[in-house]
Every structure is written in structure tokens, then in C-alpha cells.
Design an enzyme around this catalytic site. Sequence first.
Site, PDB file in Angstrom:
ATOM      1  N   GLY A  51     -19.450  26.488  47.519  1.00 37.17           N
ATOM      2  CA  GLY A  51     -20.007  26.043  48.798  1.00 37.17           C
ATOM      3  C   GLY A  51     -21.276  25.227  48.691  1.00 37.17           C
ATOM      4  O   GLY A  51     -22.020  25.112  49.660  1.00 37.17           O
ATOM      5  N   THR A  52     -21.534  24.620  47.524  1.00 35.03           N
ATOM      6  CA  THR A  52     -22.766  23.834  47.408  1.00 35.03           C
ATOM      7  C   THR A  52     -22.741  22.599  48.312  1.00 35.03           C
ATOM      8  O   THR A  52     -23.746  22.250  48.930  1.00 35.03           O
ATOM      9  CB  THR A  52     -23.029  23.403  45.944  1.00 35.03           C
ATOM     10  OG1 THR A  52     -21.848  22.789  45.429  1.00 35.03           O
ATOM     11  CG2 THR A  52     -23.392  24.585  45.079  1.00 35.03           C
ATOM     12  N   ASN A  53     -21.579  21.954  48.416  1.00 35.25           N
ATOM     13  CA  ASN A  53     -21.473  20.802  49.331  1.00 35.25           C
ATOM     14  C   ASN A  53     -21.580  21.252  50.786  1.00 35.25           C
ATOM     15  O   ASN A  53     -22.231  20.594  51.595  1.00 35.25           O
ATOM     16  CB  ASN A  53     -20.162  20.043  49.103  1.00 35.25           C
ATOM     17  CG  ASN A  53     -20.341  18.878  48.146  1.00 35.25           C
ATOM     18  OD1 ASN A  53     -21.246  18.089  48.280  1.00 35.25           O
ATOM     19  ND2 ASN A  53     -19.459  18.791  47.158  1.00 35.25           N
ATOM     20  N   LEU A  89      -8.999  23.688  48.364  1.00 34.72           N
ATOM     21  CA  LEU A  89      -7.955  23.413  47.380  1.00 34.72           C
ATOM     22  C   LEU A  89      -6.523  23.471  47.915  1.00 34.72           C
ATOM     23  O   LEU A  89      -5.587  23.147  47.199  1.00 34.72           O
ATOM     24  CB  LEU A  89      -8.091  24.382  46.196  1.00 34.72           C
ATOM     25  CG  LEU A  89      -9.442  24.314  45.472  1.00 34.72           C
ATOM     26  CD1 LEU A  89      -9.472  25.261  44.289  1.00 34.72           C
ATOM     27  CD2 LEU A  89      -9.768  22.896  45.024  1.00 34.72           C
ATOM     28  N   ASN A 124     -11.920  14.316  53.225  1.00 33.89           N
ATOM     29  CA  ASN A 124     -12.067  15.086  51.992  1.00 33.89           C
ATOM     30  C   ASN A 124     -12.951  14.313  51.020  1.00 33.89           C
ATOM     31  O   ASN A 124     -13.044  13.091  51.095  1.00 33.89           O
ATOM     32  CB  ASN A 124     -10.683  15.306  51.370  1.00 33.89           C
ATOM     33  CG  ASN A 124     -10.747  16.074  50.061  1.00 33.89           C
ATOM     34  OD1 ASN A 124     -11.388  17.127  49.965  1.00 33.89           O
ATOM     35  ND2 ASN A 124     -10.090  15.563  49.035  1.00 33.89           N
ATOM     36  N   HIS A 152     -13.450  13.770  46.831  1.00 32.16           N
ATOM     37  CA  HIS A 152     -12.800  13.995  45.540  1.00 32.16           C
ATOM     38  C   HIS A 152     -13.739  13.524  44.432  1.00 32.16           C
ATOM     39  O   HIS A 152     -14.329  12.448  44.546  1.00 32.16           O
ATOM     40  CB  HIS A 152     -11.475  13.217  45.479  1.00 32.16           C
ATOM     41  CG  HIS A 152     -10.689  13.504  44.240  1.00 32.16           C
ATOM     42  ND1 HIS A 152      -9.996  14.678  44.060  1.00 32.16           N
ATOM     43  CD2 HIS A 152     -10.517  12.781  43.106  1.00 32.16           C
ATOM     44  CE1 HIS A 152      -9.425  14.659  42.855  1.00 32.16           C
ATOM     45  NE2 HIS A 152      -9.721  13.521  42.267  1.00 32.16           N
ATOM     46  N   ASP A 166      -4.900  13.836  48.030  1.00 33.27           N
ATOM     47  CA  ASP A 166      -5.730  12.705  47.574  1.00 33.27           C
ATOM     48  C   ASP A 166      -5.108  11.332  47.798  1.00 33.27           C
ATOM     49  O   ASP A 166      -5.417  10.385  47.082  1.00 33.27           O
ATOM     50  CB  ASP A 166      -6.063  12.856  46.074  1.00 33.27           C
ATOM     51  CG  ASP A 166      -6.781  14.167  45.779  1.00 33.27           C
ATOM     52  OD1 ASP A 166      -7.577  14.610  46.622  1.00 33.27           O
ATOM     53  OD2 ASP A 166      -6.543  14.753  44.703  1.00 33.27           O
ATOM     54  N   GLU A 182     -22.374  13.396  45.279  1.00 33.81           N
ATOM     55  CA  GLU A 182     -21.823  14.112  46.443  1.00 33.81           C
ATOM     56  C   GLU A 182     -22.938  14.514  47.406  1.00 33.81           C
ATOM     57  O   GLU A 182     -22.840  14.286  48.614  1.00 33.81           O
ATOM     58  CB  GLU A 182     -21.073  15.364  45.977  1.00 33.81           C
ATOM     59  CG  GLU A 182     -19.782  15.060  45.251  1.00 33.81           C
ATOM     60  CD  GLU A 182     -19.118  16.296  44.661  1.00 33.81           C
ATOM     61  OE1 GLU A 182     -17.929  16.198  44.327  1.00 33.81           O
ATOM     62  OE2 GLU A 182     -19.779  17.350  44.525  1.00 33.81           O
TER      63      GLU A 182
END
Length: 198
Positions: A20-22, A93, A110, A112, A153, A182
Site C-alpha cells: 500500500g505504499t502507492n 493483482l 492502473n 504498471h 495491462d 510512481e
Amino acid sequence: MSDETKKTTKKIVIFASGSGTNAENIIKYFQNSDKIEVVAVLSNRRSAGALKKAHRLNVKALLFDKEALYYSHEVLNVLKDIDPDLIVLAGFLWLMPTNILEEFPNRVINIHPALLPKYGGKGMYGSRVHEAVIEKQEKESGITIHYVNPKYDEGQVIFQNTVSIEENDTPESLAEKIHELEYKHFPEVIQQLLEEKK
């Protein structure tokens, strides 16, 4: 928050499967905004750090399973109730089901950790991506932010940014470079998309 402010505030829902860092970075980025707010973090993993980080930052955190996402419409109904302006997949995921994509057209994005269309598709996530990039001795990698469609993707690219790969880079050192991209660009692109939506 007054009713008028609520009406004009753009709402984000984040889906995350991992640490969950993003998600945390996005929540913090918009914490002091009166125009954009992360209203919920949803995860398919009980142990996901994303849920704990959301709790700590006073954002609604919801856990769901495959049944709720793919068969019972439970997740779809939660999203309909919230009516988010943008659904953000940040290290999520599972494949996003068609009913959600149809309900929220051009509202699911999303990130990637590679330059799509290279190094994308089922099973290509996290360290697997960086290992493949290093193994192929690529000179650069980067991030791709894209709209989500029914295939992994393959949705329309919104934004890409690159980073050089040095000879002594490892999958771990490359991962750190990608994380920096990111953290810098994902919130900015989200903001830009939401400001463009009238």
C-alpha cells in the site's frame, strides 16, 4: 464539509493488494485538498498493508473476496453507492471484472512498473517485472499509467515516464528507481485526469 463542497469534491477509490505504499502516497497527496479526496481503499488480501495504512489515515478500508468481486456484485454495489470519479488500481493483482468497467467507463486506471506493451500481462507484477527487465539487459525502464480494460495491462496508455538502467543495477535497485517515479507522477496524473473531468 458543507453539502456544496461535497458535491464538488472528486472522489477516488483505490484498489490495492500489497503493502500500500502507492495508496498511502496518493491519500497523503490529496489530504489537504478540498477538491479531490480518497474515500475508500479496497483490498482482496486481509494481510495487505494498504488496509492498515488506510485505517491509520482515516480512510474507509474494505476487504473483499473473489465471490464479492466476480459473482455477487457486492463490490460493484459498494462502488455504485460511492459513485467515484476515478477508480485507481495501485498494486492490485486481480483482473477487474467487466461489470465494473462497464459501470465506470474511462474511470478505472492502473499503474504498471514497466514501459508497456513490454513486460506486461498476467503474472507480470512487482519484482518479476524488474527481474525480466534486468535479465534482458534493457537500457531503460519506467512506469505506465493506463486505462483498464478486460485484459491485463492492455488498456489505452495515459502516461509513461522512463528511467535509465545502469550496468550495476539489480532488480532491487531498479525497483527503487521505479518507486520514485510512481510516487512522483501517479498522484499528479490522477489530479490532472480529475481536473479535466467536468
